[in-house]
Design a protein around this motif. Structure first.
Motif, PDB file in Angstrom:
ATOM      1  N   SER A   1       0.825  -1.206   0.000  1.00 31.09           N
ATOM      2  CA  SER A   1       0.000   0.000   0.000  1.00 31.09           C
ATOM      3  C   SER A   1       0.863   1.261   0.000  1.00 31.09           C
ATOM      4  CB  SER A   1      -0.932  -0.012   1.217  1.00 31.09           C
ATOM      5  OG  SER A   1      -1.761   1.120   1.210  1.00 31.09           O
ATOM      6  N   ASP A   2       1.916   1.279   0.853  1.00 23.61           N
ATOM      7  CA  ASP A   2       2.806   2.445   0.908  1.00 23.61           C
ATOM      8  C   ASP A   2       3.610   2.588  -0.385  1.00 23.61           C
ATOM      9  OD1 ASP A   2       1.939   3.202   3.422  1.00 23.61           O
ATOM     10  OD2 ASP A   2       3.583   2.189   4.470  1.00 23.61           O
ATOM     11  N   ILE A   3       4.066   1.473  -0.940  1.00 22.76           N
ATOM     12  CA  ILE A   3       4.801   1.524  -2.202  1.00 22.76           C
ATOM     13  C   ILE A   3       3.894   2.090  -3.298  1.00 22.76           C
ATOM     14  CG2 ILE A   3       5.931   0.148  -4.003  1.00 22.76           C
ATOM     15  CD1 ILE A   3       6.730  -1.844  -1.725  1.00 22.76           C
ATOM     16  N   GLY A   4       2.662   1.639  -3.316  1.00 19.42           N
ATOM     17  CA  GLY A   4       1.700   2.139  -4.295  1.00 19.42           C
ATOM     18  C   GLY A   4       1.492   3.630  -4.158  1.00 19.42           C
ATOM     19  N   GLU A   5       1.392   4.096  -2.921  1.00 24.11           N
ATOM     20  CA  GLU A   5       1.221   5.542  -2.670  1.00 24.11           C
ATOM     21  C   GLU A   5       2.415   6.312  -3.217  1.00 24.11           C
ATOM     22  OE1 GLU A   5      -1.170   8.160  -1.529  1.00 24.11           O
ATOM     23  OE2 GLU A   5      -2.100   6.197  -1.591  1.00 24.11           O
ATOM     24  N   LEU A   6       3.619   5.803  -2.965  1.00 25.16           N
ATOM     25  CA  LEU A   6       4.828   6.483  -3.432  1.00 25.16           C
ATOM     26  C   LEU A   6       4.939   6.517  -4.953  1.00 25.16           C
ATOM     27  CD1 LEU A   6       7.441   5.095  -0.880  1.00 25.16           C
ATOM     28  CD2 LEU A   6       6.757   7.492  -1.136  1.00 25.16           C
ATOM     29  N   LEU A   7       4.510   5.434  -5.603  1.00 24.74           N
ATOM     30  CA  LEU A   7       4.665   5.334  -7.050  1.00 24.74           C
ATOM     31  C   LEU A   7       3.423   5.726  -7.837  1.00 24.74           C
ATOM     32  CD1 LEU A   7       6.697   1.991  -7.310  1.00 24.74           C
ATOM     33  CD2 LEU A   7       7.544   4.354  -7.271  1.00 24.74           C
TER      34      LEU A   7
END
Length: 129
Positions: A108-114
């Protein structure tokens, strides 16, 4: 005297048939589909040029209303570049996602960053798409 390694093949469409003429060869070939015609040409060239050591490679020239050979070549070039970009994107995305995952970030955090969804990150990480 050198023997040409290529031969010009001119292709047009007449009704439901694709028609091909081979430069400096009498007659022509036809097919119901372009794939069928290309197969006919591949099968026919060794016969037509049996007097040569090697069969010439066809250079196709298409004549269709409102579409030039240059249009087709430009699209083929664009397709090659798009494929290369997509492959580079896939490699880069996988490397970045894997690295962030190794750092302990959640999908979820990786998705937010990318700027991608959690589901897309999972697909990239697992190689399922």
């Amino acid at each position: 005297m050198t023997v040409e390694s290529t031969v010009d093949v001119h292709i047009t469409r007449n009704g439901q048939l694709w028609l091909a003429t081979v430069a400096d060869v009498a007659g022509g070939m036809s097919g119901r589909s372009l794939k069928e015609l290309h197969s006919e040409i591949a099968d026919g060239l060794p016969f037509l040029f049996g007097d040569r050591d090697t069969t010439p490679m066809p250079v196709f020239h298409y004549a269709l209303p409102g579409l030039t050979s240059e249009d087709l070549l430009a699209f083929a070039d664009l397709q090659r570049r798009a494929t290369a970009i997509a492959e580079d994107y896939t490699r880069t995305a996988k490397a970045r996602v894997d690295h962030m995952h190794e750092l302990g970030l959640t999908d979820s955090d990786i998705g937010e960053l990318l700027g991608l969804s959690k589901q897309r990150i999972q697909q990239i990480r697992t190689g399922s798409a």
